[in-house]
Design a protein around this motif. Structure first.
Motif, PDB file in Angstrom:
ATOM      1  N   VAL A  49      71.565  17.186  11.876  1.00 11.89           N
ATOM      2  CA  VAL A  49      71.124  15.798  11.659  1.00 11.89           C
ATOM      3  C   VAL A  49      71.653  14.905  12.774  1.00 11.89           C
ATOM      4  N   ASP A 105      65.651  15.371  10.519  1.00  6.83           N
ATOM      5  CA  ASP A 105      65.568  13.939  10.225  1.00  6.83           C
ATOM      6  C   ASP A 105      66.586  13.519   9.165  1.00  6.83           C
ATOM      7  N   SER A 106      66.950  14.445   8.301  1.00  7.32           N
ATOM      8  CA  SER A 106      67.892  14.153   7.224  1.00  7.32           C
ATOM      9  C   SER A 106      68.520  15.450   6.758  1.00  7.32           C
TER      10      SER A 106
END
Length: 265
Positions: A204, A210-211
C-alpha cells in the motif's frame, strides 16, 4: 461439536503471534489449559491476554518466555504446564520462518540456523514432552510446518528443504510413539499473519495496492477459496487434531491452504 478438550493441558511453542497464537486460542476456546510461548516477553503477555479473552470460562492461559533453539530453555518450557496443571496432553510445535533467499545466496550458517530452528526445536521439545504425553491415556503432537514441503516456493530454499525434514520426523513419531501418542502436521498456505499483513501494508505504501483490502483481494485472487486464510482457519484444525474426535488420524500432513497448492499428494 464438542472436541472433548475440557481440562486438558496444552503447550504451544512460538505462539505469541500468527498461527501458533491462533492454535492456542482454539485450544483454550475448547476448554484446554494452555501455555503460550515466545521470546519477546511483552508480546507474549499481550498474546496471553488476547487468548484469555476468548478462552472457555474454566480454561487457564499462561505464558512462558523461552528461546526454542536453547536446549535448556526447552526443558524448562515443557515442565511449565506439568508444574501448573499436573499434566501435559497436547503439544503444538511452531516456529518462525527462516529468511527468504535463493539457494546461491544462502550461507552455511543460515542452513544450520534454519535446521536448529525448524527441526531441532521440534526434536528437543517432543523428546522432553513424550513421557508426559504418553501418561494418563496418551496425548498428541501437532507440528505446524508449511505447504512448501509439498510444493516448493520461489526464493524460500530453506523452508522448502528443511521443513521437509520436520515432516519425516512427524511421520516417524507417529509410528515410534504409537499408540499412546498421535503425531500429525498441518501445512499452512497463505494466511493473514503479521508477516503477510506487513507485506501488504508495504505494498500500500509503495502504491502497489490502493488499499489494504485491495491487497488482500490480490493475494487471494488465485486461491480457489477466493481469499487467503484467517489464522483461526488453521487454529481450529489444530484443535481438532489434538482432540479425541480425530482419534484415528495419525501420521498425516494436512494442507490448510484453501486449495492453493497444485500438488496431487
Amino acid at each position: 461439536m464438542d472436541l472433548g478438550l475440557d481440562g486438558n493441558a496444552a503447550l504451544v511453542t512460538a505462539s505469541s503471534s500468527g498461527l501458533g497464537k491462533a492454535s492456542a486460542r482454539a485450544l483454550a476456546a475448547e476448554g484446554a489449559n494452555v501455555v503460550l510461548n515466545g521470546r519477546d516477553g511483552d508480546r507474549l503477555s499481550e498474546a496471553v491476554e488476547d487468548v484469555r479473552a476468548d478462552a472457555a470460562a474454566d480454561a487457564t492461559v499462561l505464558g512462558h518466555a523461552a528461546d526454542i533453539t536453547d536446549p535448556d530453555a526447552v526443558e524448562e518450557l515443557v515442565e511449565r504446564p506439568v508444574e501448573e496443571f499436573g499434566r501435559l496432553d497436547h503439544l503444538v510445535t511452531s516456529a518462525g520462518g527462516p529468511p527468504a533467499k535463493p539457494f546461491l545466496e544462502t550461507s552455511d550458517e543460515e542452513w544450520y540456523e534454519a535446521f536448529d530452528l525448524l527441526v531441532m526445536s521440534v526434536v528437543r521439545t517432543v523428546r522432553a514432552a513424550a513421557p508426559h504425553l504418553a501418561a494418563d491415556g496418551g496425548g498428541t503432537v501437532v507440528t505446524i510446518a508449511s505447504v512448501s514441503v509439498k510444493e516448493a516456493v520461489d526464493d524460500l530454499v530453506l523452508s522448502n528443504a528443511v521443513r521437509a525434514g520436520v515432516i519425516g520426523l512427524e511421520k516417524t513419531l507417529s509410528k515410534e510413539l504409537a499408540p499412546e501418542i498421535r503425531a500429525n502436521a498441518v501445512l499452512p498456505g497463505t494466511h493473514e499473519t503479521p508477516r503477510v499483513e506487513t507485506l501488504i501494508e508495504k505494498g500500500v505504501e509503495s502504491g502497489k495496492y490502493d488499499s489494504y483490502e485491495a491487497g488482500l483481494d490480490e493475494w487471494g485472487g488465485d486461491i480457489p477459496a477466493g481469499r487467503i486464510g484467517e489464522p483461526m482457519d488453521l487454529g481450529r484444525v489444530v484443535a481438532f487434531l489434538s482432540s479425541p474426535q480425530s482419534s484415528y488420524v495419525s501420521g498425516t500432513a494436512l494442507p490448510i491452504d484453501g486449495g492453493e497448492s497444485s500438488s496431487n499428494l
